[in-house]
Design a protein around this motif. Sequence first.
Motif, PDB file in Angstrom:
ATOM      1  N   THR A  18       3.425  -8.931   1.518  1.00  0.00           N
ATOM      2  CA  THR A  18       2.920  -7.570   1.302  1.00  0.00           C
ATOM      3  C   THR A  18       2.440  -6.889   2.579  1.00  0.00           C
ATOM      4  N   ASN A  29      -6.615  -2.206   4.523  1.00  0.00           N
ATOM      5  CA  ASN A  29      -5.202  -1.821   4.649  1.00  0.00           C
ATOM      6  C   ASN A  29      -4.936  -0.511   3.921  1.00  0.00           C
ATOM      7  N   LYS A  85       0.832  -1.212   0.000  1.00  0.00           N
ATOM      8  CA  LYS A  85       0.000   0.000   0.000  1.00  0.00           C
ATOM      9  C   LYS A  85       0.865   1.260   0.000  1.00  0.00           C
ATOM     10  N   THR A  99      -6.743  -6.355  -6.191  1.00  0.00           N
ATOM     11  CA  THR A  99      -7.205  -5.656  -7.399  1.00  0.00           C
ATOM     12  C   THR A  99      -6.291  -5.931  -8.589  1.00  0.00           C
ATOM     13  N   LYS A 149       2.060   1.681  -3.485  1.00  0.00           N
ATOM     14  CA  LYS A 149       1.011   2.179  -4.370  1.00  0.00           C
ATOM     15  C   LYS A 149       0.730   3.669  -4.142  1.00  0.00           C
ATOM     16  N   THR A 178      -0.578  -4.649  -7.623  1.00  0.00           N
ATOM     17  CA  THR A 178       0.738  -5.063  -7.139  1.00  0.00           C
ATOM     18  C   THR A 178       1.363  -6.084  -8.080  1.00  0.00           C
TER      19      THR A 178
HETATM   20  C1  PLP Z   1      -4.178  -4.715  -0.950  1.00  0.00           C
HETATM   21  C2  PLP Z   1      -3.298  -5.836  -0.572  1.00  0.00           C
HETATM   22  C3  PLP Z   1      -2.919  -6.830  -1.492  1.00  0.00           C
HETATM   23  C4  PLP Z   1      -3.420  -6.869  -2.901  1.00  0.00           C
HETATM   24  O1  PLP Z   1      -2.904  -5.837  -3.672  1.00  0.00           O
HETATM   25  P1  PLP Z   1      -3.573  -5.468  -5.051  1.00  0.00           P
HETATM   26  O2  PLP Z   1      -2.641  -4.497  -5.647  1.00  0.00           O
HETATM   27  O3  PLP Z   1      -4.912  -4.849  -4.751  1.00  0.00           O
HETATM   28  O4  PLP Z   1      -3.741  -6.707  -5.848  1.00  0.00           O
HETATM   29  C5  PLP Z   1      -2.049  -7.826  -1.057  1.00  0.00           C
HETATM   30  N1  PLP Z   1      -1.602  -7.858   0.213  1.00  0.00           N
HETATM   31  C6  PLP Z   1      -1.948  -6.927   1.120  1.00  0.00           C
HETATM   32  C7  PLP Z   1      -1.434  -7.044   2.497  1.00  0.00           C
HETATM   33  C8  PLP Z   1      -2.807  -5.895   0.769  1.00  0.00           C
HETATM   34  O5  PLP Z   1      -3.163  -4.984   1.688  1.00  0.00           O
END
Ligand code: PLP
Length: 308
Positions: free
Chosen positions: A284, A70, A42, A178, A45, A181
């Motif tokens: 992530t 998140n 996040k 989505t 992004k 990532t």
């Molecule tokens: C939002 C999120 C994802 C997925 O990311 P996208 O770009 O929406 O596919 C994966 N892991 C965590 C911890 C997230 O918060």
Amino acid sequence: MQLDWNYNSKNHDLKSFQVHGGLTHLWLKREDLLGDGISGNKLRKLKYNVLEAIKEGYTQILTFGGGYSNHILAASFIKKNYGIDVIGVVRGEELIDKIDENPTLKLAKQNGMQFHFVTREVYKNKMSSDFLSELKDKFGDFYLLPEGGTNELAIKGCEEILTIEDEKFDYICCAVGTGGTVAGLINSSSDNQKVIGFSALKGDFLKDDVAALVTKTNWEIQTDYHFGGYAKITSELITFMNEFKSETGIVLDPIYNGKMMYGIYDLIKKGYFPKNTSILAIHTGGLQAIDGMNRLLQKKGMPLINSK
Ligand SMILES: *Cc1c(COP(=O)(O)O)cnc(C)c1O
């Protein structure tokens, strides 16, 4: 304090498995350690979106999310660290007087985020021009960040997760919500690498969503590890995550990384990967969601996620 936008996260040597008479080696990129309380991806992004909002002279950012999102929490750190006002349009009117019982919203509020709670009905049409102009009347002009934070600039940020040193891995694995990532990872992967996205949602549609975001073809989406759908969880998944934690000391979140890691172990067990493969899984983050999930599990009398 400014956020560290140029973070390089460490790769953790996780485990080797005997596969096809050789060793399959699994590494974990610790994007979960990236920001103070912000899910790694996040923050990636947000980077170019925040820089763009500042460049264009905006003083407010508006974005969307659910009560445990998140992304909502990560966006609140923009207010805390940059002083730009951040408005979170949150799904579920009933949450308006439950902020202090909800760990995600509570922290976002402490960070200075302003909330606008809407019904599920309104939330469904959140990107309609009618609703957006209603929001502009109420709050004034703002930089708009979509739900989950995915747009072109978000993908650009996620291209920075992989570095030159990661070219030695055969496979890159990542959870998918989505698709932003995994799209960034695909863009920055080399052609001899394969990127596997593990869908956190039920259904096949993410294959098309990701295909619309990338031009390369060295990737695939695994759709069998959603455990019933987005934010759904089973005792089997909790047991796996808790065993993983006691074996490696690393905590996984139940919505994305727990499901991805379960999927990786399962594919390894099934002999999916060729002999002597090296895999880099991306952690992530998302650990902030565990408290809220454990409250729910407790109510249902299910085992809890061990995060301590
Ligand atoms: C939002 C999120 C994802 C997925 O990311 P996208 O770009 O929406 O596919 C994966 N892991 C965590 C911890 C997230 O918060």
